[in-house]
Every structure is written in structure tokens, then in C-alpha cells.
Design a protein around this motif. Structure first.
Motif, PDB file in Angstrom:
ATOM      1  N   PHE A 103       0.829  -1.201   0.000  1.00  0.00           N
ATOM      2  CA  PHE A 103       0.000   0.000   0.000  1.00  0.00           C
ATOM      3  C   PHE A 103       0.870   1.260   0.000  1.00  0.00           C
ATOM      4  N   GLU A 104       1.842   1.290   0.877  1.00  0.00           N
ATOM      5  CA  GLU A 104       2.708   2.473   1.029  1.00  0.00           C
ATOM      6  C   GLU A 104       3.507   2.749  -0.255  1.00  0.00           C
ATOM      7  N   ILE A 105       4.084   1.722  -0.834  1.00  0.00           N
ATOM      8  CA  ILE A 105       4.843   1.913  -2.077  1.00  0.00           C
ATOM      9  C   ILE A 105       3.900   2.370  -3.187  1.00  0.00           C
ATOM     10  N   GLY A 106       2.739   1.760  -3.279  1.00  0.00           N
ATOM     11  CA  GLY A 106       1.789   2.098  -4.328  1.00  0.00           C
ATOM     12  C   GLY A 106       1.322   3.536  -4.293  1.00  0.00           C
ATOM     13  N   ILE A 107       0.959   4.032  -3.120  1.00  0.00           N
ATOM     14  CA  ILE A 107       0.429   5.398  -3.045  1.00  0.00           C
ATOM     15  C   ILE A 107       1.528   6.462  -3.030  1.00  0.00           C
ATOM     16  N   ASN A 108       2.778   6.051  -2.856  1.00  0.00           N
ATOM     17  CA  ASN A 108       3.872   7.021  -2.804  1.00  0.00           C
ATOM     18  C   ASN A 108       4.806   7.002  -4.009  1.00  0.00           C
ATOM     19  N   THR A 109       4.578   6.103  -4.949  1.00  0.00           N
ATOM     20  CA  THR A 109       5.450   6.065  -6.134  1.00  0.00           C
ATOM     21  C   THR A 109       4.696   6.201  -7.442  1.00  0.00           C
ATOM     22  N   GLY A 110       3.444   5.810  -7.468  1.00  0.00           N
ATOM     23  CA  GLY A 110       2.692   5.849  -8.719  1.00  0.00           C
ATOM     24  C   GLY A 110       3.061   4.725  -9.668  1.00  0.00           C
ATOM     25  N   LEU A 111       3.787   3.735  -9.155  1.00  0.00           N
ATOM     26  CA  LEU A 111       4.156   2.598  -9.997  1.00  0.00           C
ATOM     27  C   LEU A 111       2.954   1.680 -10.216  1.00  0.00           C
ATOM     28  N   ARG A 112       2.953   1.001 -11.339  1.00  0.00           N
ATOM     29  CA  ARG A 112       1.948  -0.035 -11.581  1.00  0.00           C
ATOM     30  C   ARG A 112       2.228  -1.215 -10.653  1.00  0.00           C
ATOM     31  N   ILE A 113       1.195  -1.953 -10.332  1.00  0.00           N
ATOM     32  CA  ILE A 113       1.338  -3.136  -9.475  1.00  0.00           C
ATOM     33  C   ILE A 113       2.413  -4.073 -10.034  1.00  0.00           C
ATOM     34  N   SER A 114       2.399  -4.283 -11.338  1.00  0.00           N
ATOM     35  CA  SER A 114       3.374  -5.203 -11.946  1.00  0.00           C
ATOM     36  C   SER A 114       4.807  -4.747 -11.693  1.00  0.00           C
ATOM     37  N   ASP A 115       5.034  -3.445 -11.595  1.00  0.00           N
ATOM     38  CA  ASP A 115       6.385  -2.925 -11.319  1.00  0.00           C
ATOM     39  C   ASP A 115       6.723  -3.001  -9.826  1.00  0.00           C
ATOM     40  N   ILE A 116       5.742  -2.754  -8.988  1.00  0.00           N
ATOM     41  CA  ILE A 116       5.957  -2.862  -7.540  1.00  0.00           C
ATOM     42  C   ILE A 116       6.349  -4.290  -7.172  1.00  0.00           C
ATOM     43  N   LEU A 117       5.675  -5.255  -7.779  1.00  0.00           N
ATOM     44  CA  LEU A 117       5.921  -6.657  -7.433  1.00  0.00           C
ATOM     45  C   LEU A 117       7.314  -7.129  -7.842  1.00  0.00           C
ATOM     46  N   GLN A 118       7.973  -6.414  -8.734  1.00  0.00           N
ATOM     47  CA  GLN A 118       9.323  -6.787  -9.160  1.00  0.00           C
ATOM     48  C   GLN A 118      10.419  -6.180  -8.288  1.00  0.00           C
ATOM     49  N   LEU A 119      10.035  -5.265  -7.374  1.00  0.00           N
ATOM     50  CA  LEU A 119      11.031  -4.598  -6.537  1.00  0.00           C
ATOM     51  C   LEU A 119      11.659  -5.572  -5.548  1.00  0.00           C
ATOM     52  N   ARG A 120      12.965  -5.433  -5.414  1.00  0.00           N
ATOM     53  CA  ARG A 120      13.721  -6.214  -4.428  1.00  0.00           C
ATOM     54  C   ARG A 120      14.237  -5.263  -3.353  1.00  0.00           C
ATOM     55  N   VAL A 121      14.628  -5.817  -2.229  1.00  0.00           N
ATOM     56  CA  VAL A 121      15.107  -5.019  -1.099  1.00  0.00           C
ATOM     57  C   VAL A 121      16.225  -4.088  -1.544  1.00  0.00           C
ATOM     58  N   LYS A 122      17.146  -4.573  -2.341  1.00  0.00           N
ATOM     59  CA  LYS A 122      18.287  -3.755  -2.778  1.00  0.00           C
ATOM     60  C   LYS A 122      17.839  -2.524  -3.561  1.00  0.00           C
ATOM     61  N   ASP A 123      16.705  -2.614  -4.265  1.00  0.00           N
ATOM     62  CA  ASP A 123      16.204  -1.481  -5.043  1.00  0.00           C
ATOM     63  C   ASP A 123      15.843  -0.304  -4.146  1.00  0.00           C
ATOM     64  N   LEU A 124      15.294  -0.575  -2.977  1.00  0.00           N
ATOM     65  CA  LEU A 124      14.887   0.498  -2.070  1.00  0.00           C
ATOM     66  C   LEU A 124      16.062   1.073  -1.280  1.00  0.00           C
ATOM     67  N   LYS A 125      17.171   0.363  -1.259  1.00  0.00           N
ATOM     68  CA  LYS A 125      18.344   0.848  -0.528  1.00  0.00           C
ATOM     69  C   LYS A 125      19.074   1.954  -1.285  1.00  0.00           C
ATOM     70  N   LYS A 126      18.860   2.012  -2.580  1.00  0.00           N
ATOM     71  CA  LYS A 126      19.519   3.032  -3.406  1.00  0.00           C
ATOM     72  C   LYS A 126      18.728   4.336  -3.350  1.00  0.00           C
ATOM     73  N   LYS A 127      19.443   5.441  -3.548  1.00  0.00           N
ATOM     74  CA  LYS A 127      18.790   6.748  -3.530  1.00  0.00           C
ATOM     75  C   LYS A 127      17.742   6.846  -4.644  1.00  0.00           C
TER      76      LYS A 127
END
Length: 181
Positions: free
Chosen positions: A32-56
Motif C-alpha cells: 500500500f505504502e509503495i503504491g500510493i507514494n510512487t505511482g508505480l503499476r502493481i506489476s512494477d511494484i511486485l518486481q522490486l527487491r530489497v536492494k532497489d529500495l536501498k539506493k537513492k
């Protein structure tokens, strides 16, 4: 195809976040938090890995368009998300399925999660695009910059973007409420 709406009420959004945060499994809150704060499609959110959020900057190739996307997530949101991901392996999917080892959640399950939230909070016309539309709706309410939002969403027409986030419908609703012969 069913047309879904953004969640327009900030109080409901806060209540949903509080509710999801209090649950034992934080996965749905992260979704929910990633979805409402990034505007990414669900299909893109589901591909995110922990390392992706660690980068600026988030770097990804959109599943739907195959276009490369790079953007900086709100630092406060990113920091909060990382506290929930502390101790997890960099290669883990952020939104993991409970079945299998390190498998992303499926779109059908995200739909079920969002429908359950919708039912609990009396929301109608909710689906996988609701989170993206909610981001767009509040981005537009804050900035009134349709050109930037159109670019973020990779839309070709500003009128489509306004319709997509429900602004045109809001305008029609307000006009018809005031109209009287």
C-alpha cells in the motif's frame, strides 16, 4: 474492463495505513505504502527487491512498456520502508508471496488484498490501479502540474491523465451538484 477509482479521502488512507501497520504481516502495508507514494503499476511494484529500495534512486524497467524508469522516492517514505526491510536479504522481493522461496506476490493476490481493504472501509471501484491513481490524484491536488504527472505516468495526453486520476469525474460531479434549472 472495470474502471477503478483513486482513494480520495486522506482520513481513510491514514486509517488503512494504521490498520495495515498493526497487522502481524507487514507485507500488505509495504504494498500500500509503495503504491500510493510512487505511482508505480502493481506489476512494477511486485518486481522490486530489497536492494532497489536501498539506493537513492529507483531504477526499473516497466513491465508494461519495457521503458527504463528512474526516480527518487520520497526520502521519508523510503527510510520508513527500509526499517521494515531491515535484516532481509538484498535479493528478496519486497512484496513476497507466502508460497515458494522468494517469489513475488501475484497480481491476483494484490487484487484480493485491495478488495478486502475496500470492503472494510466501504470503498467502491477499487482494484490494482487504485494505488497508482491515488498517487496521481494527490500529486495533482498538491501540484496542479498535469504535464509532470503525465510524464510520470508516461501518458500521451493530459486529458487522459485527468480522466485516469478521476479529476474530470470530480469536476463533473461538482458541476452537477450545483446545477439547477
Amino acid at each position: 474492463m472495470k474502471f477503478v477509482q483513486p482513494i480520495r479521502d486522506p482520513e481513510i488512507i491514514r486509517a488503512i495505513k494504521k490498520d495495515l501497520k498493526s497487522q502481524k504481516d507487514i507485507r500488505n502495508y509495504l504494498l500500500f505504502e509503495i503504491g500510493i507514494n510512487t505511482g508505480l503499476r502493481i506489476s512494477d511494484i511486485l518486481q522490486l527487491r530489497v536492494k532497489d529500495l536501498k539506493k537513492k534512486y529507483l531504477y526499473l524497467i516497466e513491465v508494461k512498456t519495457k521503458k527504463q524508469k528512474q526516480f527518487e522516492m520520497n526520502p521519508h517514505v523510503r527510510k520508513e520502508l527500509l526499517t521494515y526491510l531491515e535484516g532481509r536479504d538484498d535479493e528478496e522481493f519486497v512484496i513476497k508471496s507466502r508460497q515458494g522461496v522468494n517469489k513475488p506476490l501475484k497480481r491476483s493476490m494484490t487484487y484480493k488484498i485491495l478488495r478486502k481493504i475496500a470492503k472494510k472501509y466501504g470503498l467502491e471501484q477499487i482494484g490494482n490501479h487504485t494505488l497508482r491513481k491515488t498517487y496521481g490524484y494527490f500529486f495533482y491536488q498538491e501540484t496542479h502540474d498535469i504535464a509532470m504527472l503525465q510524464k510520470i505516468f508516461n501518458h500521451s495526453d493530459p486529458q487522459f491523465t485527468l480522466r485516469y486520476i478521476g479529476i474530470i469525474q470530480d469536476t463533473i460531479n461538482e458541476a452537477t451538484k450545483r446545477f439547477r434549472i
